[in-house]
Design a protein around this motif. Structure first.
Motif, short mmCIF file in Angstrom:
data_model
loop_
_atom_site.label_atom_id
_atom_site.label_comp_id
_atom_site.label_asym_id
_atom_site.label_seq_id
_atom_site.Cartn_x
_atom_site.Cartn_y
_atom_site.Cartn_z
N PRO A 122 0.71 -1.28 -0.22
CA PRO A 122 0.04 0.12 -0.08
C PRO A 122 0.84 1.16 0.09
N ILE A 123 0.73 1.95 -0.97
CA ILE A 123 1.57 3.36 -1.29
C ILE A 123 0.68 4.49 -0.82
N GLY A 124 1.21 5.39 -0.09
CA GLY A 124 0.72 6.47 0.65
C GLY A 124 -0.37 6.44 1.49
N GLN A 125 -0.79 4.94 1.76
CA GLN A 125 -1.71 4.73 2.98
C GLN A 125 -1.17 3.83 3.88
N LYS A 126 -1.95 3.74 4.90
CA LYS A 126 -1.44 2.73 6.17
C LYS A 126 -2.81 2.25 6.83
N PRO A 127 -2.89 0.96 6.79
CA PRO A 127 -3.93 0.44 7.97
C PRO A 127 -4.19 1.06 8.98
N GLU A 128 -5.23 0.98 9.89
CA GLU A 128 -5.56 1.83 10.87
C GLU A 128 -4.67 1.50 12.04
N ARG A 129 -4.26 0.31 12.18
CA ARG A 129 -3.03 0.08 13.31
C ARG A 129 -1.72 0.59 13.01
N TRP A 130 -1.42 0.89 11.86
CA TRP A 130 0.08 1.14 11.51
C TRP A 130 0.31 2.71 12.00
N LYS A 131 1.43 2.91 12.41
CA LYS A 131 1.82 4.27 12.69
C LYS A 131 2.06 5.17 11.78
N LYS A 132 2.76 4.40 10.63
CA LYS A 132 3.16 5.37 9.50
C LYS A 132 2.73 4.23 8.13
N ALA A 133 2.98 4.83 7.02
CA ALA A 133 2.83 4.21 5.88
C ALA A 133 4.38 3.63 5.40
N LEU A 134 4.33 2.60 4.66
CA LEU A 134 5.56 2.04 4.15
C LEU A 134 6.23 2.93 3.12
#
Length: 183
Positions: free
Chosen positions: A135-147
């Motif tokens: 996932p580019i530019g987005q992050k799942p709810e539990r993530w602190k930051k996007a990859l």
């Protein structure tokens, strides 16, 4: 100015803090990883971001162009090739991100740029697939930051158009390997 030669191309990063061949094969170089994972070709560090650059130079890009297949068998073969390449590019990014995490080097936004010798339509299709799977530019709810903050899939000409501060060129194969052909 950081100049990096990788896979028959030269990149000039005018404002980079550092830039180097990331998938180093020489055990004696400080950028050699030694772990059995994939790595992007180049990593460049800037004041506010990192970029990961992956280069793929294909003699026959049509082998990946599903839209131009002439029959069902060719379509299946091309689709298989396209899916393989998409997975390869995806895991190059993911493994590189794991390396960088282990190095403590994911403290800035990451941008992933693939330089492919495909036409723009095929590059656009690859970009859409990578954005969906990384996932580019987005992050799942539990993530602190996007990859990654962004992903681009470009030709060499498009690279030079979009990134004029970082000119790139194809190296002359004879100049890059002057001993080739000598016995």
């Amino acid at each position: 100015m950081k100049i990096v030669a990788a896979d028959g191309f030269e990149f000039r990063f005018s404002d980079a803090i550092d830039a180097y061949v990331f998938d180093e094969k020489d055990r004696n170089k400080p950028t050699f990883h030694g772990a059995p994972m994939k790595g992007v070709d180049i990593v460049a560090e800037f004041d506010d971001a990192y970029i990961y650059v992956e280069i793929k130079d294909y003699d026959d890009p049509s082998a990946y162009d599903v839209a131009r297949a002439l029959n069902d068998d060719e379509r299946k073969d091309r689709l298989d090739s396209f899916k393989w390449l998409k997975g390869y590019l995806k895991y190059k990014f993911r493994d590189s991100h794991l390396y960088r995490y282990a190095e403590g080097k994911v403290d800035k936004p990451v941008h992933y740029i693939c330089v492919l010798t495909f036409d723009n339509a095929l590059n656009s299709r690859m970009l859409n697939e990578l954005k969906r799977e990384l996932p580019i530019g987005q992050k799942p709810e539990r993530w602190k930051k996007a990859l990654a903050k962004s992903c681009q899939v470009v030709t060499l000409d498009k690279w030079n158009e979009v990134f004029p501060k970082w000119p790139a060129r194809r190296l002359d194969p004879v100049a890059a390997n002057p001993l080739e052909g000598i016995t």
